[in-house]
Design a protein around this motif. Structure first.
Motif, short mmCIF file in Angstrom:
data_model
loop_
_atom_site.label_atom_id
_atom_site.label_comp_id
_atom_site.label_asym_id
_atom_site.label_seq_id
_atom_site.Cartn_x
_atom_site.Cartn_y
_atom_site.Cartn_z
N GLN A 43 -5.58 5.24 -4.20
CA GLN A 43 -4.42 4.45 -4.60
C GLN A 43 -4.45 4.25 -6.12
O GLN A 43 -5.48 3.87 -6.67
CB GLN A 43 -4.41 3.08 -3.91
N LYS A 44 -3.32 4.50 -6.75
CA LYS A 44 -3.21 4.33 -8.19
C LYS A 44 -2.95 2.87 -8.53
O LYS A 44 -2.19 2.19 -7.84
CB LYS A 44 -2.06 5.20 -8.72
N THR A 49 -1.44 9.38 -14.99
CA THR A 49 -0.40 9.33 -16.01
C THR A 49 0.22 7.94 -16.06
O THR A 49 0.53 7.34 -15.02
CB THR A 49 0.71 10.36 -15.70
N ASN A 51 -3.27 10.37 -9.63
CA ASN A 51 -2.48 10.57 -10.84
C ASN A 51 -2.79 9.48 -11.86
O ASN A 51 -2.59 8.29 -11.60
CB ASN A 51 -0.99 10.54 -10.48
N THR A 110 -8.02 4.62 -10.28
CA THR A 110 -7.84 5.03 -8.90
C THR A 110 -8.75 4.20 -8.00
O THR A 110 -9.97 4.25 -8.13
CB THR A 110 -8.17 6.53 -8.72
N GLN A 141 -2.16 0.28 -12.06
CA GLN A 141 -1.91 0.16 -13.49
C GLN A 141 -1.80 -1.32 -13.87
O GLN A 141 -1.33 -2.14 -13.09
CB GLN A 141 -0.60 0.87 -13.86
N GLU A 201 -0.12 1.48 -5.99
CA GLU A 201 0.77 2.63 -5.85
C GLU A 201 0.14 3.68 -4.94
O GLU A 201 -0.63 4.54 -5.38
CB GLU A 201 1.07 3.22 -7.22
N ASP A 204 3.02 5.45 -16.15
CA ASP A 204 4.40 5.50 -15.68
C ASP A 204 5.21 4.45 -16.44
O ASP A 204 4.96 3.24 -16.31
CB ASP A 204 4.42 5.22 -14.17
N ASP A 230 1.54 6.21 -3.49
CA ASP A 230 2.01 7.57 -3.78
C ASP A 230 1.32 8.15 -5.01
O ASP A 230 1.29 9.37 -5.19
CB ASP A 230 3.52 7.57 -4.00
N GLY A 231 0.78 7.28 -5.87
CA GLY A 231 0.17 7.76 -7.10
C GLY A 231 -1.16 8.46 -6.91
O GLY A 231 -1.53 9.36 -7.65
N LYS A 232 -1.92 8.02 -5.92
CA LYS A 232 -3.21 8.64 -5.58
C LYS A 232 -4.08 8.84 -6.83
O LYS A 232 -4.45 7.90 -7.50
CB LYS A 232 -2.99 9.92 -4.79
N VAL A 254 -5.07 2.62 -16.44
CA VAL A 254 -4.76 3.29 -15.18
C VAL A 254 -6.06 3.68 -14.50
O VAL A 254 -6.98 4.21 -15.14
CB VAL A 254 -3.91 4.56 -15.41
#
Length: 374
Positions: free
Chosen positions: A221-222, A273, A271, A305, A224, A265, A275, A267-269, A303
């Protein structure tokens, strides 16, 4: 003969395990190597609130683990001689708009305080009293104040613990490693055999254990959060952290530094980057608490994970049918709270062996780990 221990993953669990492996009795007979490539680590991206006592989670095992983690912090910070820029008991304020909700929260705090001395004092605060304690706030609700609540900077904590351990018996290798089917650690210098291996790689656990024929119930899970430059209140460096109803956590670090977040997040898994839409959302949350805040105050975005199991509970311990290995994952957003206790327990197990019973903190590891042959 010196015992060789590897740690894969240098986040809060790995760093704490490394620290205790350098200080527990018998540490002088141990050589520890920690492997971490530094990519996406949740702990170093996090700035957290250590205040688990008002959680509404029904998982009592998690609560006992989180409470033990909160209890451990003052001792760990004292013994490792870490400063207030890493961890400080500033107190926590949890806000509620509806008076009856506030009373329910206060009664829960009083109940939990009966067996949680670390909570310190508990009090209800009016909106004016909340603002007096946190003058940064412009839009204020009443709340419950817990004096034992604390803030912690994940990156500073991890780095300082690794520095303490490196002065004794730890070597840190900044690289990605894998495992072989027979349990060796494949490094840039080739495959190496260790007496014990602690795999504390968070969301990367599934990938690491695959060669051993193990499937781990772990998903990424991402998360931020944002850093803001705000007005410095010289006499208010100990401002409490705030868990405002309906908004992101509000963590003042003093000297004009404020952390707001974090997101969850799915959906971010993996990632990493930044946002811009998420940054705007976090800034909007901060502005609702501080109406005069502008985008010019933004100084950075972190950011990372996180790792979650299907039941949102952390798991850790000796890997079934693989005596050399200890694992930990699934800490989720409470990693900075539960991680030190998990790291301490794993360090003791790696050093002394045995079959520890940690059932008060977790379900059996077979709940989360299965053979890929099945």
């Amino acid at each position: 003969m010196q015992k060789k221990i590897a740690i894969i993953g240098g986040g809060i669990v790995g760093a704490t395990a490394a620290y205790y492996l350098s200080t527990l009795p018998g540490a002088q007979q141990v050589k520890v190597t920690l492997f971490d490539d530094g990519v996406g680590q949740a702990s170093k991206a996090a700035a957290g609130i250590i205040s688990p006592w008002l959680s509404k989670r029904r998982n009592q095992r998690w609560y006992r683990l989180a409470k033990a983690g909160a209890d451990l912090y003052p001792e760990l910070i004292h013994d490792a001689q870490l400063g207030t820029e890493v961890y400080q008991q500033t107190g926590t304020i949890v806000t509620r708009e509806v008076p009856t909700d506030l009373e329910v929260l206060y009664q829960l705090a009083q109940k939990r305080r009966q067996d949680a001395a670390t909570m310190g004092e508990v009090a209800t605060l009016t909106a004016a009293e909340v603002q007096a304690k946190v003058p940064l706030l412009g839009n204020v609700q009443p709340g419950v104040f817990i004096s034992g609540g604390a803030r912690v900077d994940g990156a500073a904590l991890v780095n300082d613990l690794l520095d303490r351990a490196s002065a004794k018996n730890l070597t840190v290798r900044h690289e990605h490693v894998t495992l072989t089917a027979n349990g060796q650690v494949v490094t840039s210098l080739g495959a190496r055999q260790f007496d014990r291996v602690i795999v504390s790689a968070g969301a990367w656990l599934k990938e690491l254990l695959a060669p051993l024929g193990i499937v781990a119930d772990v998903r990424a899970q991402k998360g931020q959060l944002i850093e803001l430059a705000v007005k410095d209140y010289p006499l208010q460096e100990n401002m409490p952290v705030v868990m405002p109803e309906g908004e992101r956590d509000f963590v003042p670090f003093g000297h004009g530094k404020l952390i707001v977040g974090a997101t969850h997040e799915d959906d971010g898994k993996f990632n990493l980057t930044v946002d811009s839409a998420v940054t705007a959302d976090l800034l909007g949350s901060a502005q609702r608490l501080m109406p005069g805040l502008t985008a010019d105050s933004l100084t950075g975005v972190r950011v990372g994970t996180r790792a979650y199991a299907s039941d949102f509970a952390p798991f850790f311990g000796p890997l079934p049918e693989h005596d050399t290995f200890l694992v930990a994952s699934g800490l989720g957003s409470s990693g900075l709270t539960t991680g030190p206790q998990i790291g301490r327990l794993l360090a003791g197990s790696a050093l002394y062996g045995g079959t520890p019973d940690w059932s008060e903190y977790e379900l059996p590891l077979t709940t989360y780990l299965a053979s890929s042959a099945k």
